[in-house]
Write an enzyme that holds these catalytic residues in place. Structure first.
Site, PDB file in Angstrom:
ATOM      1  N   ASN A   1      19.060  25.126  75.306  1.00  0.00           N
ATOM      2  CA  ASN A   1      19.500  25.878  74.122  1.00  0.00           C
ATOM      3  C   ASN A   1      18.334  26.698  73.597  1.00  0.00           C
ATOM      4  O   ASN A   1      17.228  26.635  74.141  1.00  0.00           O
ATOM      5  CB  ASN A   1      20.058  24.918  73.064  1.00  0.00           C
ATOM      6  CG  ASN A   1      19.011  23.913  72.627  1.00  0.00           C
ATOM      7  OD1 ASN A   1      17.982  24.268  72.084  1.00  0.00           O
ATOM      8  ND2 ASN A   1      19.282  22.632  72.902  1.00  0.00           N
TER       9      ASN A   1
ATOM     10  N   ASP B   1      23.734  17.460  73.857  1.00  0.00           N
ATOM     11  CA  ASP B   1      24.678  16.346  73.726  1.00  0.00           C
ATOM     12  C   ASP B   1      25.255  15.920  75.082  1.00  0.00           C
ATOM     13  O   ASP B   1      25.749  14.815  75.232  1.00  0.00           O
ATOM     14  CB  ASP B   1      25.821  16.731  72.789  1.00  0.00           C
ATOM     15  CG  ASP B   1      25.344  16.845  71.342  1.00  0.00           C
ATOM     16  OD1 ASP B   1      24.535  15.999  70.926  1.00  0.00           O
ATOM     17  OD2 ASP B   1      25.759  17.796  70.649  1.00  0.00           O
TER      18      ASP B   1
ATOM     19  N   LYS C   1      19.411  22.967  96.073  1.00  0.00           N
ATOM     20  CA  LYS C   1      19.876  24.133  95.321  1.00  0.00           C
ATOM     21  C   LYS C   1      21.364  24.373  95.637  1.00  0.00           C
ATOM     22  O   LYS C   1      21.753  24.391  96.808  1.00  0.00           O
ATOM     23  CB  LYS C   1      19.042  25.349  95.724  1.00  0.00           C
ATOM     24  CG  LYS C   1      19.340  26.564  94.888  1.00  0.00           C
ATOM     25  CD  LYS C   1      18.333  27.665  95.146  1.00  0.00           C
ATOM     26  CE  LYS C   1      18.822  28.949  94.501  1.00  0.00           C
ATOM     27  NZ  LYS C   1      19.132  29.994  95.403  1.00  0.00           N
TER      28      LYS C   1
ATOM     29  N   PHE D   1      18.073  16.606  61.398  1.00  0.00           N
ATOM     30  CA  PHE D   1      18.207  18.055  61.202  1.00  0.00           C
ATOM     31  C   PHE D   1      19.593  18.462  61.649  1.00  0.00           C
ATOM     32  O   PHE D   1      20.081  17.957  62.665  1.00  0.00           O
ATOM     33  CB  PHE D   1      17.129  18.800  62.006  1.00  0.00           C
ATOM     34  CG  PHE D   1      15.765  18.629  61.400  1.00  0.00           C
ATOM     35  CD1 PHE D   1      15.081  17.431  61.531  1.00  0.00           C
ATOM     36  CD2 PHE D   1      15.188  19.653  60.678  1.00  0.00           C
ATOM     37  CE1 PHE D   1      13.847  17.241  60.935  1.00  0.00           C
ATOM     38  CE2 PHE D   1      13.950  19.478  60.077  1.00  0.00           C
ATOM     39  CZ  PHE D   1      13.280  18.274  60.203  1.00  0.00           C
TER      40      PHE D   1
ATOM     41  N   LYS E   1      26.745  13.393  58.750  1.00  0.00           N
ATOM     42  CA  LYS E   1      25.717  12.920  59.690  1.00  0.00           C
ATOM     43  C   LYS E   1      24.778  11.903  59.043  1.00  0.00           C
ATOM     44  O   LYS E   1      24.352  10.947  59.682  1.00  0.00           O
ATOM     45  CB  LYS E   1      24.912  14.111  60.237  1.00  0.00           C
ATOM     46  CG  LYS E   1      25.680  14.821  61.342  1.00  0.00           C
ATOM     47  CD  LYS E   1      25.024  16.080  61.813  1.00  0.00           C
ATOM     48  CE  LYS E   1      26.062  16.885  62.600  1.00  0.00           C
ATOM     49  NZ  LYS E   1      25.600  18.190  62.994  1.00  0.00           N
TER      50      LYS E   1
ATOM     51  N   LYS F   1      24.685   8.411  60.901  1.00  0.00           N
ATOM     52  CA  LYS F   1      23.452   8.077  61.624  1.00  0.00           C
ATOM     53  C   LYS F   1      22.477   7.255  60.778  1.00  0.00           C
ATOM     54  O   LYS F   1      21.352   7.004  61.196  1.00  0.00           O
ATOM     55  CB  LYS F   1      22.779   9.362  62.122  1.00  0.00           C
ATOM     56  CG  LYS F   1      23.685  10.195  63.042  1.00  0.00           C
ATOM     57  CD  LYS F   1      22.931  11.261  63.812  1.00  0.00           C
ATOM     58  CE  LYS F   1      23.899  12.130  64.613  1.00  0.00           C
ATOM     59  NZ  LYS F   1      23.231  13.006  65.564  1.00  0.00           N
TER      60      LYS F   1
HETATM   61  N1  CTP Z   1      20.244  14.307  67.904  1.00  0.00           N
HETATM   62  C1  CTP Z   1      19.764  13.280  68.690  1.00  0.00           C
HETATM   63  N2  CTP Z   1      20.330  13.039  69.911  1.00  0.00           N
HETATM   64  C2  CTP Z   1      21.346  13.773  70.369  1.00  0.00           C
HETATM   65  C3  CTP Z   1      21.842  14.822  69.583  1.00  0.00           C
HETATM   66  C4  CTP Z   1      21.246  15.064  68.353  1.00  0.00           C
HETATM   67  O1  CTP Z   1      18.836  12.606  68.289  1.00  0.00           O
HETATM   68  N3  CTP Z   1      21.883  13.514  71.535  1.00  0.00           N
HETATM   69  C5  CTP Z   1      19.638  14.544  66.588  1.00  0.00           C
HETATM   70  C6  CTP Z   1      18.930  15.874  66.448  1.00  0.00           C
HETATM   71  O2  CTP Z   1      17.561  15.763  66.776  1.00  0.00           O
HETATM   72  C7  CTP Z   1      19.146  16.217  64.992  1.00  0.00           C
HETATM   73  C8  CTP Z   1      20.495  15.634  64.689  1.00  0.00           C
HETATM   74  O3  CTP Z   1      20.668  14.574  65.631  1.00  0.00           O
HETATM   75  O4  CTP Z   1      18.204  15.591  64.137  1.00  0.00           O
HETATM   76  C9  CTP Z   1      21.588  16.629  64.888  1.00  0.00           C
HETATM   77  O5  CTP Z   1      22.797  15.987  64.799  1.00  0.00           O
HETATM   78  P1  CTP Z   1      24.040  16.274  65.755  1.00  0.00           P
HETATM   79  O6  CTP Z   1      25.150  15.455  65.247  1.00  0.00           O
HETATM   80  O7  CTP Z   1      23.756  16.065  67.150  1.00  0.00           O
HETATM   81  O8  CTP Z   1      24.252  17.760  65.513  1.00  0.00           O
HETATM   82  P2  CTP Z   1      24.505  18.911  66.517  1.00  0.00           P
HETATM   83  O9  CTP Z   1      24.496  18.493  67.948  1.00  0.00           O
HETATM   84  O10 CTP Z   1      23.561  19.994  66.122  1.00  0.00           O
HETATM   85  O11 CTP Z   1      25.939  19.351  66.083  1.00  0.00           O
HETATM   86  P3  CTP Z   1      27.393  18.791  66.450  1.00  0.00           P
HETATM   87  O12 CTP Z   1      27.838  18.167  65.175  1.00  0.00           O
HETATM   88  O13 CTP Z   1      28.110  20.018  66.779  1.00  0.00           O
HETATM   89  O14 CTP Z   1      27.273  17.838  67.576  1.00  0.00           O
END
Ligand code: CTP
Length: 400
Positions: free
Chosen positions: A209, A278, A288, A322, A336, A340
């Site tokens: 990304n 994710d 390859k 974040f 979140k 979390k």
């Molecule tokens: N994060 C993480 N591990 C992941 C994905 C995200 O630790 N596999 C953490 C990121 O570092 C950030 C936060 O979770 O601090 C972001 O939350 P997330 O729910 O993953 O948000 P996004 O992926 O940005 O959005 P979405 O809700 O669309 O999934």
């Protein structure tokens, strides 16, 4: 208090220089030691005698004026200072520092200084909004120079707008908080994750990304500057790691997960600024992948949510997440925090100008575990890093 703090005040040529006399007087009343450097233009507005009387110190004016002792003056002043204030900071001075020009006593001193440098700009409102001046200010903010003001008001030129030097009382308060935040993370271990992750498809291709890593690296620099032991777990970025941090380089989300879990038990604070993928390709091809005439369908599987896992074993560790969102920013961020088990979340709307990936600035809201949101104006990632750390410092203090 500023008892015995050594503050070097640089005065540039602007009408606000008369207010700097008040700043020096206030600093002295708070017990600071003050030395003043005046540029040639500053001396057109106020005389050195004013500052000499208020600071009770000899006022330095030129690189080649007769020295008061046998030290190299700009180096000895740079070493002496616990903090440097430039007030007023003119467009000319800001531009010179940005360009690395050192052609008088004040610019050479500022170039040699290791202590925090605070600038209090003052100029005509059109000058202040000029793109070049704004570029210089933003670039300096990103290098760790701090700015206080300017504010809106009636300017000496008769216009009204942003460009007035911040009030002396506020500037002194800013110096106070800069000096007192100095080592507030001493003895603390702060883990920061930064940058994107890379999820390999084959030996040469990967999914990733647009995260640049700047927010995480700014946090690492700020936390290390405030005395923390910093473990920076970084995905691939182009950035120079700040000095004094322990850098752990990772590529994929799984590697980041392993590194985070290894260091987690040692941490007082975790700041999860990384943009973790994710999903990862369900299969990584050892060779390859060759093209064919058919469509290519990728099957993806979920990566662990690292922050969610940390939240399960939180203990006394302060967890900061974040959230980069393009819509319903506050609602998603609150969700979140709860899901979390976070202490704070830094949410930004990546659709706003000056926010999000690959910029030097950010527009964020910080939301706490009670759901209280503080909306911050656009600022450099380095300034935002300090504000986040200020909030974490309050939470750490509350634990005892
Ligand atoms: N994060 C993480 N591990 C992941 C994905 C995200 O630790 N596999 C953490 C990121 O570092 C950030 C936060 O979770 O601090 C972001 O939350 P997330 O729910 O993953 O948000 P996004 O992926 O940005 O959005 P979405 O809700 O669309 O999934």
């Amino acid at each position: 208090m500023l008892e015995d703090k050594k503050i070097l005040v640089g005065v540039c040529g602007g009408i606000a220089a008369y207010k700097t006399a008040d700043i020096v007087s206030r600093l002295k009343k708070k017990g600071a030691q003050v030395k003043v450097i005046m540029t040639a233009s500053a001396r057109e507005f106020v005389t050195p005698l004013t500052f000499q009387t208020l600071s009770q110190n000899y006022v330095a004016t030129g690189l080649f004026s007769s020295p008061k002792n046998w030290e190299v003056e700009h180096i000895s002043l740079a070493r002496w200072a616990d903090c440097v204030l430039i007030a007023p900071a003119t467009a000319n001075f800001i531009g010179k520092i940005w360009a690395g020009i050192a052609d008088d006593l004040l610019t050479t001193t500022v170039m040699a200084v290791k202590a925090p440098v605070i600038m209090a700009p003052a100029m005509n409102t059109n000058m202040y909004s000029n793109e070049l001046v704004q570029r210089n200010i933003n670039a300096l903010k990103n290098r760790g120079y701090q700015f206080v003001g300017p504010v809106e008001g009636r300017l000496a030129c008769g216009e009204t707008g942003e460009g007035k030097m911040e009030e002396p009382e506020k500037i002194v308060a800013f110096i106070h908080s800069t000096l007192n935040r100095d080592k507030d993370f001493d003895g603390r271990t702060v883990m920061i994750t930064a940058g994107p992750t890379r999820e390999a498809l084959d030996p040469v291709r990967f999914l990733t990304n647009a995260s640049s890593g700047r927010m995480g690296y700014s946090l690492a620099k700020a936390a290390a500057g405030r005395g923390a032991r910093v473990v920076l777990i970084s995905g691939p970025t182009q950035l120079e790691p700040p000095s004094g941090v322990e850098l752990v380089r990772v590529e994929s989300a799984l590697e980041m997960y392993m590194a985070v879990m290894e260091y987690y038990p040692q941490c007082d604070v975790v700041l999860k600024a990384a943009a973790v993928s994710d999903y990862r390709p369900a299969r990584k091809s050892g060779e390859k992948i060759k093209k064919s005439d058919d469509r290519l369908i990728l099957e993806m599987e979920r990566n662990p949510d690292i922050l969610l896992e940390l939240g399960k074993y939180k203990g006394n560790c302060i967890l900061v997440g974040f959230a980069a969102e393009s819509h319903n920013v506050e609602e998603y961020a609150r969700e979140k925090i709860r899901k979390k088990n976070l202490d704070l979340i830094v949410a930004n709307d990546i659709t706003l100008e000056g926010a999000g990936f690959n910029t030097d600035t950010n527009v964020a809201a910080i939301i706490d575990s009670e759901g209280k949101a503080e909306y911050l104006p656009m600022m450099s990632k380095s300034e935002l890093a300090h504000i986040i750390l200020d909030k974490v410092a309050v939470l750490l203090k509350r634990q005892f």
